[in-house]
Design a protein around this motif. Sequence first.
Motif, PDB file in Angstrom:
ATOM      1  N   ALA A 119       0.823  -1.203   0.000  1.00 48.17           N
ATOM      2  CA  ALA A 119       0.000   0.000   0.000  1.00 48.17           C
ATOM      3  C   ALA A 119       0.865   1.264   0.000  1.00 48.17           C
ATOM      4  O   ALA A 119       0.564   2.244  -0.686  1.00 48.17           O
ATOM      5  CB  ALA A 119      -0.930  -0.001   1.217  1.00 48.17           C
ATOM      6  N   GLU A 120       1.950   1.223   0.757  1.00 49.37           N
ATOM      7  CA  GLU A 120       2.850   2.372   0.845  1.00 49.37           C
ATOM      8  C   GLU A 120       3.468   2.691  -0.505  1.00 49.37           C
ATOM      9  O   GLU A 120       3.734   3.861  -0.815  1.00 49.37           O
ATOM     10  CB  GLU A 120       3.953   2.069   1.865  1.00 49.37           C
ATOM     11  CG  GLU A 120       4.954   3.184   2.063  1.00 49.37           C
ATOM     12  CD  GLU A 120       6.015   2.823   3.097  1.00 49.37           C
ATOM     13  OE1 GLU A 120       7.177   3.210   2.909  1.00 49.37           O
ATOM     14  OE2 GLU A 120       5.666   2.149   4.085  1.00 49.37           O
ATOM     15  N   TYR A 121       3.705   1.660  -1.340  1.00 49.49           N
ATOM     16  CA  TYR A 121       4.345   1.865  -2.635  1.00 49.49           C
ATOM     17  C   TYR A 121       3.347   1.960  -3.787  1.00 49.49           C
ATOM     18  O   TYR A 121       3.718   1.798  -4.948  1.00 49.49           O
ATOM     19  CB  TYR A 121       5.383   0.764  -2.891  1.00 49.49           C
ATOM     20  CG  TYR A 121       6.694   1.073  -2.202  1.00 49.49           C
ATOM     21  CD1 TYR A 121       7.725   1.709  -2.876  1.00 49.49           C
ATOM     22  CD2 TYR A 121       6.867   0.798  -0.850  1.00 49.49           C
ATOM     23  CE1 TYR A 121       8.904   2.023  -2.239  1.00 49.49           C
ATOM     24  CE2 TYR A 121       8.043   1.112  -0.193  1.00 49.49           C
ATOM     25  CZ  TYR A 121       9.064   1.728  -0.891  1.00 49.49           C
ATOM     26  OH  TYR A 121      10.224   2.064  -0.257  1.00 49.49           O
ATOM     27  N   GLY A 122       2.098   2.223  -3.468  1.00 51.12           N
ATOM     28  CA  GLY A 122       1.128   2.520  -4.503  1.00 51.12           C
ATOM     29  C   GLY A 122       0.493   1.336  -5.186  1.00 51.12           C
ATOM     30  O   GLY A 122      -0.194   1.493  -6.198  1.00 51.12           O
ATOM     31  N   VAL A 123       0.699   0.134  -4.654  1.00 56.84           N
ATOM     32  CA  VAL A 123       0.046  -1.050  -5.224  1.00 56.84           C
ATOM     33  C   VAL A 123      -1.442  -0.981  -4.891  1.00 56.84           C
ATOM     34  O   VAL A 123      -1.830  -0.552  -3.802  1.00 56.84           O
ATOM     35  CB  VAL A 123       0.676  -2.338  -4.660  1.00 56.84           C
ATOM     36  CG1 VAL A 123      -0.120  -3.568  -5.081  1.00 56.84           C
ATOM     37  CG2 VAL A 123       2.126  -2.453  -5.117  1.00 56.84           C
TER      38      VAL A 123
END
Length: 320
Positions: free
Chosen positions: A165-169
């Motif tokens: 989630a932090e990396y935009g997935v």
Amino acid sequence: MDAVGSVVLSLDAELGWGFHDLVDPPTERVESGRRGWNAMLELLEEFDIPATWAVVGHLMLDSCDGRHADHPAPEGWFERERGEWQDREDLRFGPDLVSDLLESDVDHEFASHTFSHVLFGHPETDRELAVAELECSTAIAEEWGCSFESFIYPRNEVGHRDVLAEYGVSAYRGWTPNREGVRAVFDSMVRDRSLLVEPYIDEHGLVNVPASLFLFGFEGSARSIAESIWTDPMVALARRGIDEAATSDETFHMWLHPNNLTTERDDQRMRAILSYLDRRRSESDLTVETMADVAQRVRHSRGIDGTPTRVDTQAKASWN
């Protein structure tokens, strides 16, 4: 407008990286990665079926020292790359294959399968390692002019969803127990259990697109015996799942590795499944989606904006 059923096909594209940590990797499958990759691309183009291709990021490199000193991998993680497979660039790198995927006339989704096939669900995989795998995968994708929205966990070992989630997935393939092998055949054909799944938004805001069926979980002598007295069980199950999706508003999500296609017999299995999917799509409201498509649909149904990530058209033109 009434909702319609959909079919998703995802592939774990990894070449040697799917086996580099095994003491005794299966030779036939290791050597079939490139063959299967090309065979699947051709079949998907023939039937114009888009799929989610989750690519190990290391395959997008042209070369490396085999050490990756800045990567916080456990000791020995890259040992086979700089040892036994030092001269096997065909197993370690695949920029030619990735280019073929991105240049395909079919609108495939480019997704992530980590950078070096790290098992996110293992206790030894800490947050630092998970972050490094996402950072490396994101960086190499950006160098190619693309990005990814979906993520497929190596060996379906789910973990560190907060990092995704932090990396935009936006989406990942969740694991559904008893959806492969003899158990899948028994549950579906004997117990009449549905193969459909319901994607949902989890507590991290990610869309879980659960797996319905692994297409190569019924192999060896069991497969040969079944085919001699009946038909290919996996083709029968896939057709059943497709039929279920065609008459519902739910999702059938089948998956495989390109290296599962080791012989023409395996190609025939996939041809039978894809041709049936193509026919059912043409005669019903059935749609074929990628994982990113599903994520966008689920988010919109919840009033959340989301746009699926596909290959940038300008970048794609530059590769032709």
